[in-house]
Design an enzyme around this catalytic site. Structure first.
Site, PDB file in Angstrom:
ATOM      1  N   GLU A   1       0.859  -1.180   0.000  1.00  0.00           N
ATOM      2  CA  GLU A   1       0.000   0.000   0.000  1.00  0.00           C
ATOM      3  C   GLU A   1       0.896   1.230   0.000  1.00  0.00           C
ATOM      4  O   GLU A   1       1.780   1.352   0.826  1.00  0.00           O
ATOM      5  CB  GLU A   1      -0.912  -0.024   1.231  1.00  0.00           C
ATOM      6  CG  GLU A   1      -1.652   1.267   1.516  1.00  0.00           C
ATOM      7  CD  GLU A   1      -2.444   1.820   0.339  1.00  0.00           C
ATOM      8  OE1 GLU A   1      -3.220   1.071  -0.270  1.00  0.00           O
ATOM      9  OE2 GLU A   1      -2.254   3.027   0.016  1.00  0.00           O
TER      10      GLU A   1
ATOM     11  N   THR B   1     -10.270   5.745  -2.727  1.00  0.00           N
ATOM     12  CA  THR B   1     -11.687   5.552  -3.071  1.00  0.00           C
ATOM     13  C   THR B   1     -12.504   4.866  -1.958  1.00  0.00           C
ATOM     14  O   THR B   1     -13.641   5.254  -1.690  1.00  0.00           O
ATOM     15  CB  THR B   1     -11.763   4.727  -4.372  1.00  0.00           C
ATOM     16  OG1 THR B   1     -11.045   5.446  -5.368  1.00  0.00           O
ATOM     17  CG2 THR B   1     -13.190   4.522  -4.820  1.00  0.00           C
TER      18      THR B   1
ATOM     19  N   HIS C   1     -25.352  -1.000  -0.908  1.00  0.00           N
ATOM     20  CA  HIS C   1     -26.368  -0.975  -1.953  1.00  0.00           C
ATOM     21  C   HIS C   1     -27.164  -2.283  -2.016  1.00  0.00           C
ATOM     22  O   HIS C   1     -26.657  -3.341  -1.660  1.00  0.00           O
ATOM     23  CB  HIS C   1     -25.715  -0.685  -3.302  1.00  0.00           C
ATOM     24  CG  HIS C   1     -25.140   0.706  -3.363  1.00  0.00           C
ATOM     25  ND1 HIS C   1     -25.930   1.826  -3.371  1.00  0.00           N
ATOM     26  CD2 HIS C   1     -23.850   1.150  -3.387  1.00  0.00           C
ATOM     27  CE1 HIS C   1     -25.159   2.899  -3.413  1.00  0.00           C
ATOM     28  NE2 HIS C   1     -23.883   2.517  -3.418  1.00  0.00           N
TER      29      HIS C   1
ATOM     30  N   ILE D   1     -13.063  -1.141 -10.598  1.00  0.00           N
ATOM     31  CA  ILE D   1     -13.818  -1.443  -9.373  1.00  0.00           C
ATOM     32  C   ILE D   1     -14.218  -0.105  -8.736  1.00  0.00           C
ATOM     33  O   ILE D   1     -13.427   0.546  -8.061  1.00  0.00           O
ATOM     34  CB  ILE D   1     -12.995  -2.298  -8.381  1.00  0.00           C
ATOM     35  CG1 ILE D   1     -12.395  -3.527  -9.079  1.00  0.00           C
ATOM     36  CG2 ILE D   1     -13.880  -2.689  -7.191  1.00  0.00           C
ATOM     37  CD1 ILE D   1     -13.387  -4.527  -9.604  1.00  0.00           C
ATOM     38  N   GLU D   2     -15.453   0.271  -9.015  1.00  0.00           N
ATOM     39  CA  GLU D   2     -16.000   1.513  -8.470  1.00  0.00           C
ATOM     40  C   GLU D   2     -17.216   1.127  -7.640  1.00  0.00           C
ATOM     41  O   GLU D   2     -17.298   0.001  -7.168  1.00  0.00           O
ATOM     42  CB  GLU D   2     -16.362   2.450  -9.637  1.00  0.00           C
ATOM     43  CG  GLU D   2     -17.188   1.772 -10.720  1.00  0.00           C
ATOM     44  CD  GLU D   2     -18.277   2.668 -11.278  1.00  0.00           C
ATOM     45  OE1 GLU D   2     -18.626   3.671 -10.644  1.00  0.00           O
ATOM     46  OE2 GLU D   2     -18.794   2.354 -12.353  1.00  0.00           O
ATOM     47  N   SER D   3     -18.165   2.029  -7.460  1.00  0.00           N
ATOM     48  CA  SER D   3     -19.405   1.669  -6.796  1.00  0.00           C
ATOM     49  C   SER D   3     -20.073   0.552  -7.608  1.00  0.00           C
ATOM     50  O   SER D   3     -20.086   0.643  -8.840  1.00  0.00           O
ATOM     51  CB  SER D   3     -20.322   2.890  -6.726  1.00  0.00           C
ATOM     52  OG  SER D   3     -21.506   2.559  -6.072  1.00  0.00           O
TER      53      SER D   3
ATOM     54  N   CYS E   1     -10.521  12.910  23.934  1.00  0.00           N
ATOM     55  CA  CYS E   1     -11.321  13.710  23.003  1.00  0.00           C
ATOM     56  C   CYS E   1     -12.667  13.943  23.647  1.00  0.00           C
ATOM     57  O   CYS E   1     -13.432  13.015  23.832  1.00  0.00           O
ATOM     58  CB  CYS E   1     -11.496  12.961  21.687  1.00  0.00           C
ATOM     59  SG  CYS E   1     -12.867  13.535  20.686  1.00  0.00           S
TER      60      CYS E   1
ATOM     61  N   CYS F   1     -15.015  20.390  17.805  1.00  0.00           N
ATOM     62  CA  CYS F   1     -13.805  21.214  17.889  1.00  0.00           C
ATOM     63  C   CYS F   1     -12.736  20.725  16.924  1.00  0.00           C
ATOM     64  O   CYS F   1     -11.687  21.349  16.803  1.00  0.00           O
ATOM     65  CB  CYS F   1     -13.287  21.289  19.315  1.00  0.00           C
ATOM     66  SG  CYS F   1     -12.261  19.919  19.844  1.00  0.00           S
TER      67      CYS F   1
END
Lengths: 483, 414
Positions: free
Chosen positions: A34, A43, A52, A342-344, A406, A443
């Site tokens: 990577e 992405t 979906h 390879i998208e949606s 936090c 913040c």
């Protein structure tokens, strides 16, 4: 340094991580390369996180089949890996007769693809489901849902790492060659040899495909800008609100996230550079206007930030968007699985895509099961989501749970430490932020970021100049003020 | 053990200038059973990182740094043995004044006769401005940059552009310059500065740092670290004027674009907020819309000077003393209104039976003005000012003997 693998996966997006995790169920030496210092930076996590239903794709397409399968298994997967998932449903609103006809067509198409629990609702029912929605009727997809896309990606990766997969972060591929029946992959400082190579490089799939010797794929980068709204509006939108889609464009939608923020977007614009993530004022203005027509209950003052994402789409010579392509070309590139476009719905379909890849590999080689494979991942227990009794027990067991770092999202020191010591070894402010929700509240890290940076120094042994905000080359500091 | 509810006379949330001053005064007034809950490891609040001087001139008639100013209160609190629970975050308060505190030794529950909100404020962020562009490293609010430099010994900047002329932004312009960074300019979207005149002189003018009014940053550049910002002049409605784009190469964008009272806890208890101050609506005794819950300091309205925070908190402590000792207190049902020149007035309601100190800010710079408290056409108190700036708080004392019972109270610019 040299590394030898049975399988090397290029790309630590949700698909690469899913392949790594699914393959770790076999006795194989597996590595992931990577280029970013953490998984899921491109992405995979830059979208709306919608799971979906699988009804908005051509009948017989891989997109439809793998999406339906992914949708079906998401509940189980989320339970096993502990990432946020809600099967909240999704609504597609319409106003005109043509839109009504189109939605009926979508239902027919969806059912032909294997999608289920799709039905039309009238105006009255629409307003019972979402009182604030606009529209005369709608298609309700009860199976649709939402996930936290980053946590889904990192959960897959961390589970893979726990099952023995090596993640090589900040390792960008510069060259691929075939030598003595093996693939040789070079990065800036290292050389990897592997029997199998998998191109799951997402936006860079075309480039890696060329390196493998598979030429000619035309990839376009469709960029979308998004606006994030304050979570106080989240309860008004129990499920994503879409307009009537075509099979290649979903339109602008209003989505609720698993954290209860609302997202407006995306715009759609073709770009040359897949990693230009800057948002533009004209797009934001357009989004405000368009989203206002679908859901007119926000003001510009509700905006807490903006972001953008890129979908890599495979197109033919006419520019028509194509299906997913998952292939092994034995002659041109033996033992190489090539994933193109390879998208949606790649997020929904990621694990089915991984299983499809493994089926192709197993047609060519026998893989021995890994008896030690553990499909479950330990989660970081979130203090803020616990009951009072659970909180007391957590603090008793580990006093670091009694120290809130936090304050906006009530993230404790214990959670930050777990994120810093994640199984991947990711070491950035963003790695901590996305795993714990710290610095994401009102913040935006004004109160906690100093302490998180300090913990990265002391816990991960980083020099001040080595603390990156997100990507390599994004240092927080130029050094010390004194000595 | 920790499951038990502990009873308190007064719980003070926050150990900064407001909380410390209130606690000291309460103890001096003889209220014994009090506790300060402080989320940091030490008390002092934001003063700890304000190492510049300018504190104490009003309260102590001495020029002090922020930490020195805090130290005065902390030492006195130690001498009076006022319990301060540090490293402890209050996560919830209820309308009946039960508070949950998270600490390393477990969850604690307190039931207090009165709660003082003294949580201070937070900075507005880039997200709230929705500046388009990328999201690289190198965008910091002024307070974060100040903490990195003054508390953590980390240098976050070299080549700097500052957006917003708030006081911390200007103080950081000087601080960054002194530490070797180069501050190119400060840009302010308003046609007037939003910080104090003394800071413009001492932090910008003295260091040759230009201040450009009616300008804003319209785009952030750089995918990894900031590589520059686009700045534009703004016209009507703060809209950027096309053609005025200028690119400033830099590695850091510092934001000083406003402070917001920190009222998430207050909202949880049902406390009503004023949309102008974004702090609680209070009566002349600093009591919020929830009986027994009081507020003072920057959680109530953003102050220009820490000294006024302490003075306000001391005034509040006297009122809380009356409340917990069961003194018969007049009803505060009369609203204080203001004209269009004034942004807000504290308190929002009064009894018309006691003297009251009104605290207000104007909306835009005004010269040679009279600020007046008016009842039914009669001016009952007034103050003449050569200059009234939005950056400065204006205080107006309305003495008891001038107040006309039963008549609405309005603050006006004459």
């Amino acid at each position: 340094m040299e590394h030898e693998y049975d399988v090397l996966i290029i790309g630590g997006g949700v698909v690469g991580c899913a392949i790594a995790r699914e393959l770790s169920a076999y006795r194989l030496q597996i590595g992931v390369l990577e280029k970013n210092p953490d998984v899921g930076y491109e992405t995979s996590a830059r979208n709306t996180g919608v799971v979906h239903g699988g009804f908005a794709y051509d009948v017989g397409s891989l997109k439809a089949a793998l999406c339906v399968e992914g949708n079906r298994m998401m509940g189980e997967l989320a339970k096993e890996l502990h990432f946020p998932f809600k099967r909240c449903g999704k609504i597609l609103v319409g106003h005109t007769e043509e839109e009504y006809a189109r939605l009926l067509e979508v239902i027919r198409q969806g059912e032909a693809c294997g999608a289920s629990n799709l039905r039309m609702v009238d105006r009255e029912e629409l307003h019972t489901i979402i009182p604030s929605a606009e529209g005369n009727f709608a298609l309700l997809s009860e199976n649709s849902g939402i996930v936290d896309p980053f946590l889904m990606t990192s959960a897959l990766a961390e589970n893979a790492a726990e099952n023995g997969v090596d993640f090589h972060l900040s390792c960008e591929v510069s060259d691929i060659s075939r030598e003595d029946g093996l693939w040789v992959i070079r990065t800036k400082n290292e050389v990897f040899t592997t029997r199998w190579i998998i191109n799951s490089a997402g936006a860079q799939c075309g480039k890696i495909s060329e390196m493998l010797g598979i030429r000619g794929y035309r990839i376009i980068f469709s960029k979308g800008d998004y606006i994030v709204l304050d979570p106080r509006l989240g309860t008004m939108v129990p499920m994503p609100i879409y307009t009537v889609p075509s099979n290649t464009y979903m339109g602008i939608h209003v989505t609720v996230t698993t954290e209860g923020n609302l997202l407006l977007g995306p715009t759609a614009e073709n770009k040359e550079d897949p990693e230009d993530y800057g948002t533009e004022q004209k797009n934001l203005d357009f989004l405000y206007e368009e989203a206002m027509r679908i859901w007119p209950h926000f003001t510009k003052g509700d905006c807490i930030r903006t972001y953008s994402g890129v979908l890599p789409k495979w197109v033919d010579e006419n520019g028509t968007i194509q299906d997913f392509r998952i292939e092994i070309r034995d002659k041109e590139a033996p033992n190489a699985v090539n994933l193109i476009g390879i998208e949606s719905p790649g997020l929904t379909a990621s694990v089915p895509i991984a299983r499809y890849v493994i089926r192709l590999m197993k047609e060519r080689e026998v893989f021995e099961p890994n008896a030690d494979f553990n499909p479950a991942r330990n989660e970081i227990r979130r203090f803020a989501d616990c009951t009072r009794e659970e909180q007391e027990a957590l603090i008793r067991e580990n006093p670091d749970y009694g120290e809130i770092v936090c304050r906006c999202s009530k993230v404790t020191r214990a959670e930050i430490l777990s994120a810093i010591h994640n199984p991947l070894g990711a070491r950035t402010m963003a790695a901590v932020k996305y795993r714990t929700r710290c610095m994401m509240g009102r913040c935006q890290g004004g109160y906690c970021q100093m302490r998180i940076a300090q913990m990265l120094e002391t816990e991960a042994g980083l020099d001040p100049c080595e603390i990156m905000y997100a990507r390599d080359g994004s240092p927080l500091f130029f050094g010390k003020v004194r000595g | 053990m920790k499951q038990e509810i502990q009873d308190l006379d007064v719980l003070i949330i926050g150990g900064g200038p407001a909380g410390l001053a209130a606690a000291l005064r309460l103890r001096q007034n003889g209220i014994e059973n009090i506790l300060i809950a402080e989320r940091e490891k030490q008390p002092g609040g934001i003063l700890r990182q304000c190492i510049h001087d300018g504190f104490g001139l009003t309260r102590f008639r001495e020029m002090l740094s922020g930490p020195e100013y805090a130290e005065r209160f902390i030492r006195e609190a130690e001498a009076l043995k006022i319990p301060i629970l540090t490293n402890a975050s209050v996560t919830e308060i209820t309308p009946d004044r039960i508070a949950t505190v998270v600490a390393r030794d477990g969850l604690r529950t307190y039931r207090a006769r009165a709660i003082i909100l003294a949580m201070g404020c937070r900075e507005r962020t880039r997200g709230a401005l929705a500046i388009p562009g990328s999201r690289p490293a190198g965008v910091f609010t002024a307070g974060v940059a100040q903490a990195y430099i003054n508390l953590y010994n980390r240098m976050p900047a070299r080549e700097v552009v500052i957006l917003g002329s708030g006081d911390i932004g200007m103080i950081m312009a000087r601080r960054l310059t002194l530490e070797g960074a180069h501050v190119q300019a400060v840009f302010e979207i308003q046609p007037y500065p939003s910080g104090l005149t003394r800071n413009i002189r001492q932090c910008l003018d003295d260091f040759g740092i230009p201040l450009h009014l009616s300008h804003t940053v319209t785009k952030v550049h750089g995918e990894r670290r900031v590589t520059g910002v686009t700045v534009q002049e703004v016209g009507d409605g703060f809209r950027p004027i096309p053609g005025t784009e200028q690119f400033y190469p830099c590695d850091t964008l510092i934001l000083s674009v406003g402070l917001i009272p920190e009222n998430e806890l207050s909202l949880g208890a049902g406390v009503k907020l004023d949309p102008h101050t974004r702090g609680p609506i209070v009566n002349e005794r600093f009591e919020t819309s929830v009986p027994g819950i009081f507020a003072a300091g920057n959680v109530l309205h953003v102050h220009d000077l820490a000294d006024y925070v302490s003075l306000e908190a001391e005034e509040l402590a006297d009122a809380v003393t009356d409340y917990v000792t069961g003194k018969d207190l007049p009803d505060c049902s009369v609203s204080v209104t203001c004209d269009k020149n004034i942004n807000h007035v504290i308190p929002q309601t009064v009894s018309l039976r006691e003297s009251v100190n009104l605290s207000l800010r104007v909306n835009r710079p005004l010269t040679d003005v009279k600020v007046a408290a008016v009842q039914g056409g009669d001016v009952i108190a007034k103050k003449t000012l050569k200059k009234a700036l939005p950056a400065e708080m204006i205080s107006l004392h309305v003495p008891k003997d001038r107040i006309l019972p039963g008549k609405e109270l309005e603050v006006r610019i004459l």
